[in-house]
Enzyme design. Structure first.
Site, short mmCIF file in Angstrom:
data_model
loop_
_atom_site.label_atom_id
_atom_site.label_comp_id
_atom_site.label_asym_id
_atom_site.label_seq_id
_atom_site.Cartn_x
_atom_site.Cartn_y
_atom_site.Cartn_z
N MET A 8 0.85 -1.20 0.00
CA MET A 8 0.00 0.00 0.00
C MET A 8 0.88 1.25 0.00
O MET A 8 1.44 1.63 1.03
CB MET A 8 -0.96 -0.02 1.20
CG MET A 8 -2.08 -1.03 1.04
SD MET A 8 -3.24 -1.11 2.43
CE MET A 8 -4.02 0.48 2.36
N GLN A 67 8.94 -4.33 -4.54
CA GLN A 67 7.93 -4.14 -5.58
C GLN A 67 8.44 -3.14 -6.63
O GLN A 67 8.81 -2.02 -6.30
CB GLN A 67 6.64 -3.60 -4.95
CG GLN A 67 5.53 -3.42 -5.95
CD GLN A 67 4.36 -2.57 -5.44
OE1 GLN A 67 3.38 -2.39 -6.15
NE2 GLN A 67 4.43 -2.07 -4.24
N CYS A 97 -1.78 -1.05 -10.09
CA CYS A 97 -1.98 0.29 -9.53
C CYS A 97 -2.86 1.14 -10.44
O CYS A 97 -2.54 1.32 -11.63
CB CYS A 97 -0.64 0.97 -9.31
SG CYS A 97 -0.83 2.59 -8.55
N ASN A 198 -7.08 -11.60 -3.44
CA ASN A 198 -6.98 -10.31 -2.74
C ASN A 198 -8.21 -9.45 -3.03
O ASN A 198 -8.76 -9.50 -4.13
CB ASN A 198 -5.69 -9.59 -3.21
CG ASN A 198 -5.64 -8.14 -2.76
OD1 ASN A 198 -5.62 -7.24 -3.60
ND2 ASN A 198 -5.63 -7.90 -1.48
C1 LIG Z 1 -3.63 3.45 -0.29
C2 LIG Z 1 -3.41 2.23 -1.15
C3 LIG Z 1 -2.17 2.03 -1.78
C4 LIG Z 1 -1.95 0.91 -2.59
N1 LIG Z 1 -0.72 0.72 -3.18
C5 LIG Z 1 -0.50 -0.39 -3.95
C6 LIG Z 1 0.77 -0.64 -4.53
O1 LIG Z 1 1.74 0.10 -4.35
N2 LIG Z 1 0.91 -1.75 -5.31
C7 LIG Z 1 -0.11 -2.61 -5.54
O2 LIG Z 1 0.09 -3.61 -6.24
N3 LIG Z 1 -1.32 -2.42 -4.97
C8 LIG Z 1 -1.52 -1.33 -4.19
N4 LIG Z 1 -2.74 -1.14 -3.59
C9 LIG Z 1 -3.78 -2.17 -3.73
C10 LIG Z 1 -3.70 -3.15 -2.53
O3 LIG Z 1 -2.48 -3.85 -2.53
C11 LIG Z 1 -4.86 -4.16 -2.59
O4 LIG Z 1 -4.79 -4.83 -3.82
C12 LIG Z 1 -6.23 -3.47 -2.47
O5 LIG Z 1 -6.24 -2.54 -1.42
C13 LIG Z 1 -7.33 -4.52 -2.23
O6 LIG Z 1 -7.03 -5.29 -1.09
P1 LIG Z 1 -7.70 -4.97 0.36
O7 LIG Z 1 -9.18 -4.87 0.15
O8 LIG Z 1 -7.26 -6.11 1.22
O9 LIG Z 1 -7.16 -3.63 0.80
C14 LIG Z 1 -3.00 -0.02 -2.80
C15 LIG Z 1 -4.22 0.18 -2.15
C16 LIG Z 1 -4.44 1.27 -1.34
C17 LIG Z 1 -5.80 1.45 -0.67
#
Ligand SMILES: Cc1cc2nc3c(=O)[nH]c(=O)nc-3n(C[C@H](O)[C@H](O)[C@H](O)COP(=O)(O)O)c2cc1C
Length: 313
Positions: A8, A67, A97, A198
């Site tokens: 994140m 990453q 992303c 996920n």
């Molecule tokens: C603030 C934020 C930043 C994120 N940054 C990335 C990232 O750098 N790389 C990535 O692959 N996914 C990123 N994601 C997506 C998360 O890894 C994840 O796929 C998404 O939040 C869904 O999973 P969750 O419902 O468990 O949060 C980000 C999500 C959020 C909310």
């Protein structure tokens, strides 16, 4: 079963990795994304994103993969090789992303429409890495629609990736509920490599439904773990170690002490407020604490509010 802490950007840095993995239940973490363009980055960049490379007493208490985000197979490969030389226990490629600034530079989710480029990137990176360094990839189910998940997943596996994490939405779905766990099932059934489900796992019940619908044994937790820091333990059925608000407020205090010197004074407490935003979903006390500190910027005031909140538990 393996449980992964989701990457994140701007939220889960080495400080939060340290706090969250200390609770237990997490097997692997990923850094925030290292943006790769034209060059092989200097080692200080890798150390900044992943201080765990330099010291086993900083940050996460489990392996942290680096990453990478970009669209140039050659430079992604050279940076992956450098990460491995610096001791990274794994490399992760981000094709999920949705951020406009990232997609504008042809990185992240916009590549989901270009399966050939995804294949070329994964292949180049895999070839550049030693066999002993795992390569994981993270995708969404598609860009404008959830229609390229399987095609991309097959290309990713054929190009040599060792694991695939799938956020069960398209880029266009953004973070809107629901997550379409059942649409991961076809990928999970087709691929031979581990597929990690996920998206929107906030509770043990969500985990059970996700496993049922996706068929995936492994899961990745992001916002759910921030909202409920013992979620991985709950999923594992390790009920002895569950956290009440007093435990969580101790974690918040630790987090504040860890991070307070890292930020300019005018931003003091911002990271704390960011985490509280997620915790509010689970703990009413987090809502109260957030209201009490939302305008505070001074260290003494923030510390006092944290202590009061912890004693009131
Ligand atoms: C603030 C934020 C930043 C994120 N940054 C990335 C990232 O750098 N790389 C990535 O692959 N996914 C990123 N994601 C997506 C998360 O890894 C994840 O796929 C998404 O939040 C869904 O999973 P969750 O419902 O468990 O949060 C980000 C999500 C959020 C909310």
């Amino acid at each position: 079963m393996r449980i992964y802490l989701a990457p994140m950007e701007g939220v889960i840095d080495h400080h939060l990795r340290q706090i969250l993995t200390r609770i237990g239940g997490i097997d692997f973490c990923t850094t925030e994304f290292v943006r790769v363009t034209e060059h092989t980055l200097p080692r200080k960049v890798f150390y900044r994103y992943c201080p765990e490379l330099q010291s086993s007493t900083i940050g996460a208490s489990c392996p942290v993969r680096i990453q990478l985000l970009g669209s140039n197979p050659k430079t992604l490969a050279s940076n992956a090789a450098k990460a491995a030389r610096l001791g990274a226990p794994g490399v992760d490629l981000n094709f999920g992303c949705p951020a406009k600034t990232v997609n504008k530079h042809r990185g992240g989710a916009c590549l989901l429409d270009d399966t050939f480029l995804i294949r070329d990137i994964v292949q180049a990176v895999r070839e550049a890495l030693p066999d002993s360094t795992p390569l994981s990839v993270k995708i969404r189910l598609g860009y404008a629609a959830r229609d390229s998940g399987l095609r991309n997943a097959e290309a990713i596996e054929a190009a040599g990736a060792n694991e695939l994490a799938v956020h069960a939405r398209s880029k266009a779905d953004a973070y809107k509920p629901p997550a379409y766990w059942c649409e991961i099932a076809e990928i999970q059934q087709t691929l031979g490599i581990p597929v990690i489900a996920n998206g929107d796992i906030w509770t043990v019940d969500d985990f059970l439904r996700c496993r049922e619908e996706s068929g995936c044994e492994h899961v990745m937790l992001g916002r759910g773990l921030l909202a409920r820091p013992d979620l991985a333990l709950r999923i594992r059925g390790e009920a002895d170690a569950l956290l009440d608000w007093q435990d969580v407020s101790t974690l918040l205090l630790d987090f504040f002490l860890l991070t307070r010197d890292q930020y300019p004074k005018k931003y003091l407490g911002n990271r704390l407020k960011q985490w509280l935003h997620y915790l509010k979903r689970t703990y009413v006390e987090a809502e109260v604490l957030f209201e009490n500190i939302k305008r505070l910027r001074d260290e003494a005031g923030l510390m006092q509010a944290l202590e009061v909140s912890s004693k009131a538990a």
